[in-house]
Design a protein around this motif. Structure first.
Motif, PDB file in Angstrom:
ATOM      1  N   PRO A  56       0.801  -1.231   0.000  1.00 32.85           N
ATOM      2  CA  PRO A  56       0.000   0.000   0.000  1.00 32.85           C
ATOM      3  C   PRO A  56       0.828   1.274   0.000  1.00 32.85           C
ATOM      4  O   PRO A  56       2.040   1.263   0.258  1.00 32.85           O
ATOM      5  N   THR A  74      -4.547   1.855  -0.738  1.00 31.70           N
ATOM      6  CA  THR A  74      -4.203   1.273   0.565  1.00 31.70           C
ATOM      7  C   THR A  74      -4.419  -0.232   0.602  1.00 31.70           C
ATOM      8  O   THR A  74      -3.998  -0.904   1.541  1.00 31.70           O
ATOM      9  N   CYS A  75      -5.088  -0.770  -0.427  1.00 31.43           N
ATOM     10  CA  CYS A  75      -5.359  -2.207  -0.485  1.00 31.43           C
ATOM     11  C   CYS A  75      -5.772  -2.574  -1.916  1.00 31.43           C
ATOM     12  O   CYS A  75      -5.953  -1.702  -2.766  1.00 31.43           O
ATOM     13  N   THR A  77      -8.598  -3.712  -2.922  1.00 29.57           N
ATOM     14  CA  THR A  77      -9.946  -3.230  -3.230  1.00 29.57           C
ATOM     15  C   THR A  77      -9.915  -1.828  -3.847  1.00 29.57           C
ATOM     16  O   THR A  77     -10.666  -1.532  -4.778  1.00 29.57           O
TER      17      THR A  77
END
Length: 506
Positions: A56, A74-75, A77
């Motif tokens: 991330p 950050t991820c 997703t």
């Protein structure tokens, strides 16, 4: 308006003791197929993990710019919401679930608080149509082949409204027909406006499909090539990848001297009680001292089953026939018996069966021969480190130390650790099952050179390979298998790709 859908600027990623990416710059045009190539450990997969949010924002330096907007994923997703989807070499499908469940896993179609299964099946059929896969979406994933599973993965990506599709070694585990189908599909997706980043070690595939090629080496961007402006060849890519010319990917052996038969099987018939049928029938072959014997055949021909039935029969087949090692009749009831008789087997599945990924290099190298490092039941750890360092140096395993976890190594370096494990038992016969699958041209050359050195020292090698140029380039003799039988034996002087395929398909 920029021509580029993606720009990665000055990306730097550091792991303990290793700078995996060093100011990497990478640009991808909208609607193109951009191939990312480099040796194992060059940073390709790490760069894509930065892009997809596996690492991330904050864990790397530099900028990701997608459609002219700086991204701070950050991820995973976050990246998927932005239209970036990655398909890894190890497919992320759940075997016990149906195709339609897998396609919409994690982004289920809901009616209120409940999943709308009817709509899910309808939409799954639409996605399967896009990837040209005619199949009932209610079938479980475990019941379809690897080639079809790869298409289901792409259908899953399309269901997420993918704009930028990353494919990491998508054809590594596929046969020739499935590989061609997949490459055709990638070209079709390009026509539909999907931009693709393709990581591949198969340079012929790269040349056939790429609009642009970027080469990484040692965590740095070496060059980017526009295939419309510059003619791209295998030798050009190899030179950029390894920093030197490799005139012949299959190194010549200095001398070929064969001794007596070291391993021989006769009337070898193997019954698989789980499948309820014979998987090998009256197989006969041999390998002589100092010889490399290639075993070719299509997927499902029985090559790996032959290797496993010889190497201590770990899957519990019912076996008839005779096995001779160094002229002595043998029957191995487990791999330990085979190891004691000087027979070693390097599996095709290094991550699943060949290595303990959560363990370090030294533990993986020593595990098959702990007795040699132990005294009165206690392991001499200093000697273990010494032995591991010897193999690390002789096999050119790229890692900061032998304490490095094997799971953090590149595919080529993992394969070298797997080889080191079996070389430490000092076998007379080494069975190599797909020894260069999923590794780059530089690492392949190193493994081929090692094979030549080993047979010159008197070892015998049985090499199972699906890559016909590899079989022809490295073998002294070739056996061809089809439907559990040896259907032909060719001296290397008479062997051609056409003859092998003719035998394999009859």
């Amino acid at each position: 308006m920029s021509d580029y859908i993606l720009e990665m600027r000055n990306i730097t990623k550091v792991f303990p003791g290793v700078k995996a990416l060093d100011n990497v710059n990478f640009k991808v045009k909208k609607g193109e197929i951009h191939c990312l190539v480099g040796e194992n450990g060059s940073g390709k997969s790490t760069l894509m993990k930065v892009l997809s949010g596996v690492y991330p924002y904050g864990e790397y330096k530099g900028d990701i710019i997608l459609n002219e907007q700086i991204q701070k994923f950050t991820c995973i997703t976050d990246s998927e919401k932005a239209g970036i989807v990655t398909i890894y070499q190890e497919l992320a499908l759940i075997p016990e679930m149906t195709i339609y469940e897998n396609i919409f896993l994690g982004h289920e179609i809901k009616k209120g608080r409940f999943i709308d299964w009817n709509e899910t099946v309808i939409k799954a059929e639409e996605m399967l149509k896009k990837v040209k896969l005619k199949i009932n979406p209610s079938i479980k994933v475990k019941d379809i082949g690897v080639g079809r599973q790869q298409l289901v993965e792409i259908a899953k990506a399309l269901s997420k409204n993918v704009k930028l599709l990353i494919l990491d070694e998508p054809t590594a585990a596929l046969n020739e027909d499935d590989s061609e189908n997949l490459l055709y599909l990638i070209k079709e997706l390009k026509k539909q406006g999907v931009t693709c980043i393709l990581i591949s070690h198969k340079l012929k595939e790269v040349i056939s499909i790429a609009d642009s090629v970027t080469v990484l080496r040692d965590g740095k961007t070496i060059c980017s090539i526009d295939c419309d402006k510059e003619k791209i060849t295998e030798s050009l890519i190899i030179r950029h990848m390894v920093g030197r010319e490799i005139d012949d990917i299959f190194p010549k052996r200095r001398k070929k001297q064969f001794g007596s038969k070291v391993l021989e099987v006769k009337n070898w018939t193997v019954y698989n009680p789980i499948l309820g049928r014979e998987i090998l029938k009256d197989v006969e072959f041999n390998v002589r001292r100092g010889e490399i014997v290639g075993i070719a055949g299509l997927m499902g021909a029985g090559r790996t089953e032959l290797a496993l039935s010889i190497f201590g029969n770990p899957l519990g087949y019912n076996i008839k026939g005779d096995l001779f090692v160094m002229g002595n009749k043998k029957r191995f009831f487990n791999p330990k018996d085979a190891i004691k008789s000087g027979v070693a087997y390097v599996t095709e599945d290094r991550k699943g069966n060949g290595l303990i990924l959560i363990d370090d290099i030294k533990s993986n190298i020593s595990i098959a021969n702990l007795k040699a490092l132990s005294k009165q039941g206690f392991l001499n750890e200093n000697e273990e480190i010494k032995v591991a360092n010897e193999y690390k140096n002789s096999l050119n395993i790229k890692a900061p130390s032998v304490e490095q976890k094997v799971g953090n190594l590149s595919g080529g370096n993992q394969q070298k650790v797997s080889l080191g494990k079996w070389l430490f038992i000092k076998p007379n016969v080494l069975i190599l099952d797909e020894p260069t699958r999923g590794i780059d041209v530089g690492a392949k050359y190193e493994i081929y050179t090692l094979m030549n050195e080993l047979v010159e020292q008197g070892m015998s090698i049985i090499m199972i390979s699906s890559e016909l140029p590899e079989v022809l380039g490295m073998s002294d003799r070739v056996y061809v298998m089809s439907e559990g039988k040896i259907v032909g034996e060719l001296p290397i002087e008479e062997a051609t790709q056409e003859k092998i395929m003719e035998l394999a398909t009859n």
